[in-house]
Enzyme design. Structure first.
Site, PDB file in Angstrom:
ATOM      1  N   ASP A 114       0.869  -1.191   0.000  1.00 22.68           N
ATOM      2  CA  ASP A 114       0.000   0.000   0.000  1.00 22.68           C
ATOM      3  C   ASP A 114       0.902   1.236   0.000  1.00 22.68           C
ATOM      4  O   ASP A 114       2.124   1.127   0.010  1.00 22.68           O
ATOM      5  CB  ASP A 114      -0.962  -0.041   1.198  1.00 22.68           C
ATOM      6  CG  ASP A 114      -0.237   0.000   2.533  1.00 22.68           C
ATOM      7  OD1 ASP A 114       0.999   0.179   2.548  1.00 22.68           O
ATOM      8  OD2 ASP A 114      -0.902  -0.143   3.564  1.00 22.68           O
ATOM      9  N   SER A 115       0.297   2.417   0.001  1.00 20.96           N
ATOM     10  CA  SER A 115       1.099   3.643  -0.101  1.00 20.96           C
ATOM     11  C   SER A 115       1.579   4.120   1.253  1.00 20.96           C
ATOM     12  O   SER A 115       2.446   4.975   1.342  1.00 20.96           O
ATOM     13  CB  SER A 115       0.255   4.745  -0.730  1.00 20.96           C
ATOM     14  OG  SER A 115      -0.790   5.101   0.174  1.00 20.96           O
ATOM     15  N   GLY A 116       0.993   3.588   2.307  1.00 20.53           N
ATOM     16  CA  GLY A 116       1.284   4.093   3.650  1.00 20.53           C
ATOM     17  C   GLY A 116       0.277   5.134   4.085  1.00 20.53           C
ATOM     18  O   GLY A 116       0.183   5.485   5.255  1.00 20.53           O
ATOM     19  N   GLY A 117      -0.490   5.636   3.119  1.00 18.85           N
ATOM     20  CA  GLY A 117      -1.426   6.728   3.396  1.00 18.85           C
ATOM     21  C   GLY A 117      -2.494   6.380   4.423  1.00 18.85           C
ATOM     22  O   GLY A 117      -2.764   7.161   5.322  1.00 18.85           O
ATOM     23  N   PHE A 118      -3.054   5.199   4.319  1.00 18.07           N
ATOM     24  CA  PHE A 118      -4.166   4.834   5.200  1.00 18.07           C
ATOM     25  C   PHE A 118      -3.714   4.852   6.663  1.00 18.07           C
ATOM     26  O   PHE A 118      -4.398   5.393   7.529  1.00 18.07           O
ATOM     27  CB  PHE A 118      -4.708   3.458   4.812  1.00 18.07           C
ATOM     28  CG  PHE A 118      -6.072   3.186   5.370  1.00 18.07           C
ATOM     29  CD1 PHE A 118      -7.203   3.693   4.740  1.00 18.07           C
ATOM     30  CD2 PHE A 118      -6.230   2.435   6.520  1.00 18.07           C
ATOM     31  CE1 PHE A 118      -8.471   3.460   5.264  1.00 18.07           C
ATOM     32  CE2 PHE A 118      -7.500   2.191   7.045  1.00 18.07           C
ATOM     33  CZ  PHE A 118      -8.624   2.705   6.412  1.00 18.07           C
ATOM     34  N   ASP A 135      -2.815   8.584  -1.464  1.00 14.64           N
ATOM     35  CA  ASP A 135      -4.126   9.223  -1.631  1.00 14.64           C
ATOM     36  C   ASP A 135      -4.583   9.770  -0.289  1.00 14.64           C
ATOM     37  O   ASP A 135      -3.983   9.473   0.736  1.00 14.64           O
ATOM     38  CB  ASP A 135      -5.149   8.202  -2.136  1.00 14.64           C
ATOM     39  CG  ASP A 135      -5.370   7.105  -1.114  1.00 14.64           C
ATOM     40  OD1 ASP A 135      -4.383   6.503  -0.672  1.00 14.64           O
ATOM     41  OD2 ASP A 135      -6.522   6.863  -0.720  1.00 14.64           O
ATOM     42  N   GLN A 178     -11.408   8.108  -4.753  1.00 17.53           N
ATOM     43  CA  GLN A 178     -12.020   8.658  -3.536  1.00 17.53           C
ATOM     44  C   GLN A 178     -13.374   9.292  -3.870  1.00 17.53           C
ATOM     45  O   GLN A 178     -13.829   9.248  -4.998  1.00 17.53           O
ATOM     46  CB  GLN A 178     -11.080   9.680  -2.897  1.00 17.53           C
ATOM     47  CG  GLN A 178      -9.807   9.058  -2.339  1.00 17.53           C
ATOM     48  CD  GLN A 178     -10.075   8.033  -1.237  1.00 17.53           C
ATOM     49  OE1 GLN A 178     -11.167   7.976  -0.652  1.00 17.53           O
ATOM     50  NE2 GLN A 178      -9.095   7.190  -0.945  1.00 17.53           N
ATOM     51  N   GLY A 199     -11.138   4.575   0.590  1.00 15.52           N
ATOM     52  CA  GLY A 199     -11.964   4.952   1.738  1.00 15.52           C
ATOM     53  C   GLY A 199     -12.665   3.746   2.327  1.00 15.52           C
ATOM     54  O   GLY A 199     -12.289   2.612   2.064  1.00 15.52           O
ATOM     55  N   ASP A 241      -8.632  -7.796  -0.457  1.00  9.93           N
ATOM     56  CA  ASP A 241      -7.817  -8.090   0.728  1.00  9.93           C
ATOM     57  C   ASP A 241      -8.654  -7.718   1.938  1.00  9.93           C
ATOM     58  O   ASP A 241      -9.527  -6.851   1.847  1.00  9.93           O
ATOM     59  CB  ASP A 241      -6.515  -7.268   0.754  1.00  9.93           C
ATOM     60  CG  ASP A 241      -6.735  -5.881   1.303  1.00  9.93           C
ATOM     61  OD1 ASP A 241      -7.320  -5.057   0.571  1.00  9.93           O
ATOM     62  OD2 ASP A 241      -6.374  -5.620   2.470  1.00  9.93           O
ATOM     63  N   CYS A 284     -13.567 -29.464   3.922  1.00 11.47           N
ATOM     64  CA  CYS A 284     -12.357 -28.642   3.762  1.00 11.47           C
ATOM     65  C   CYS A 284     -11.133 -29.550   3.857  1.00 11.47           C
ATOM     66  O   CYS A 284     -11.070 -30.426   4.706  1.00 11.47           O
ATOM     67  CB  CYS A 284     -12.320 -27.586   4.872  1.00 11.47           C
ATOM     68  SG  CYS A 284     -10.830 -26.580   4.850  1.00 11.47           S
TER      69      CYS A 284
HETATM   70 ZN   LIG Z   1     -10.246 -26.414   7.001  1.00  7.56          ZN
END
Ligand SMILES: [Zn+2]
Length: 368
Positions: free
Chosen positions: A79-83, A138, A195, A222, A272, A320
């Site tokens: 990421d940009s670090g902005g958040f 941003d 944004q 955002g 993510d 699973c």
């Molecule tokens: Zn599992």
């Protein structure tokens, strides 16, 4: 226009759609990267500012870049670090914390050092880290931000995106023509962030201005969740329609399995979120419908700490094939989580990441 089905990177292809777990501070909490691979994870997100604060990107460059440092030879997005900066700036009343057109300044809460983050320095830091996908700086917008604040954030986001791209082009010595053919070189990808909060007109303006500058992907900027906790899917739908199908559409921070499935239908193809890993550590496991104790539209959640699993020797989810479901019972995992045993956090995290990997794998866009 051909719908994009994969992202080519120096460290392998990202098949779309894809979910990336967050390796904040350079680690997916409670598990190893090898565990992540075994749980079906192919790409991860890591946070630029945390690495810069704790180690310094020059250190990581010296040691050979994030892939070598982590021992992870698959794609990494930074990421940009902005958040994080904006979260820090808005929390607490530190006079030195400022957002200005030239960039942001803030006091590092861990050592009191003043850190400056500009569009250019964010690109430089990400270059030192050596990630496969970079993000432009941003100004994040809250969904309920006032009109004046939103307009200023959109304007600043565009200006910062321009400066970020200029810096990126300088670092890689690229022409616009070369940038427009991302698959012809092994340069990293560059994403911009749309944004505008809840204001769709501003979202449109933000996207159009960014698209004119030209990026490989566009992110949902955002907050994606309303104050009452509901998913702001109407904003997602509006943006996904604007972004061309040959571009990457990254729904940052989305979300629950239901929110991901809604977003996929709208056209988003990269995700993510901290939910699968964070919830695992609290004993909330994502399982198939009818398996857990709380039902949602496309899945259910098993609260493994509950009394009802005390004598339950079944696997978490018999459908699973993760390490957890193949090796331990509900009763044993319940015990481990209740006593906050790290190996229990590990097993729960592995299962939740496998659930997300399986969910996305069913949705792959056929490769052409
Ligand atoms: Zn599992």
């Amino acid at each position: 226009m051909t719908k994009i089905s994969k992202i080519k990177t120096k460290h392998g292809d990202i098949k779309l759609p894809s979910f990336m777990p967050d390796a904040t501070y350079g680690a997916i909490q409670s598990i190893s990267f090898n565990d992540a691979k075994n749980a079906g994870v192919n790409e991860i997100v890591t946070t630029t500012l945390h690495l810069e604060q704790h180690l310094g990107s020059e250190y990581i460059e010296k040691i050979g870049g994030v892939h070598k440092f982590f021992g992870w030879n698959r794609p990494i997005l930074t990421d940009s670090g902005g958040f994080q900066v904006f979260s820090l700036i808005h929390v607490g009343n530190v006079k030195k914390n400022k957002i200005e057109d030239k960039g942001c300044t803030f006091k590092n809460p861990t050592d009191g050092r003043i850190i400056k983050l500009t569009p250019e320095s964010s690109q430089q830091i990400q270059h030192n880290l050596g990630s496969d996908i970079r993000t432009v700086l941003d100004e994040p917008t809250y969904l309920d931000m006032d009109q004046k604040g939103l307009e200023k954030a959109v304007e600043r986001t565009t200006n910062w995106a321009k400066r970020s791209k200029n810096e990126f082009m300088k670092i890689y010595n690229l022409t616009e023509e070369q940038f427009a053919q991302p698959d012809k070189s092994d340069r990293p990808k560059l994403f911009a962030v749309i944004q505008g909060g809840k204001n769709l007109k501003l979202r449109k303006r933000s996207f159009e201005e960014l698209h004119n500058i030209g990026f490989d992907g566009y992110n949902w900027g955002g907050w994606t969740v309303n104050k009452n906790g509901t998913f702001a899917s109407e904003i997602g739908e509006f943006m996904a329609k604007m972004i061309p199908n040959n571009k990457i559409k990254y729904a940052m921070g989305v979300g629950t399995p239901d929110d991901i499935l809604i977003s996929l239908k709208q056209g988003w193809n990269l995700f993510d979120c901290v939910l699968p890993t964070r919830n695992a550590r609290h004993g909330y496991l994502y399982v198939n419908k009818g398996v857990g104790d709380k039902e949602f539209k496309n899945f259910s959640v098993m609260h493994i700490k509950s009394e009802r699993y005390k004598y339950d020797t079944n696997p978490i989810d018999e459908n699973c094939n993760c390490e957890t479901c193949q090796t331990v019972s509900r009763a044993y995992l319940r015990h481990l989580i209740r006593i906050k045993e790290p190996s229990g956090f590990r097993l729960a995290t592995i299962h939740n990441l496998r659930f997300y990997s399986d969910l996305l794998e069913k949705q792959y866009i056929p490769l052409i």
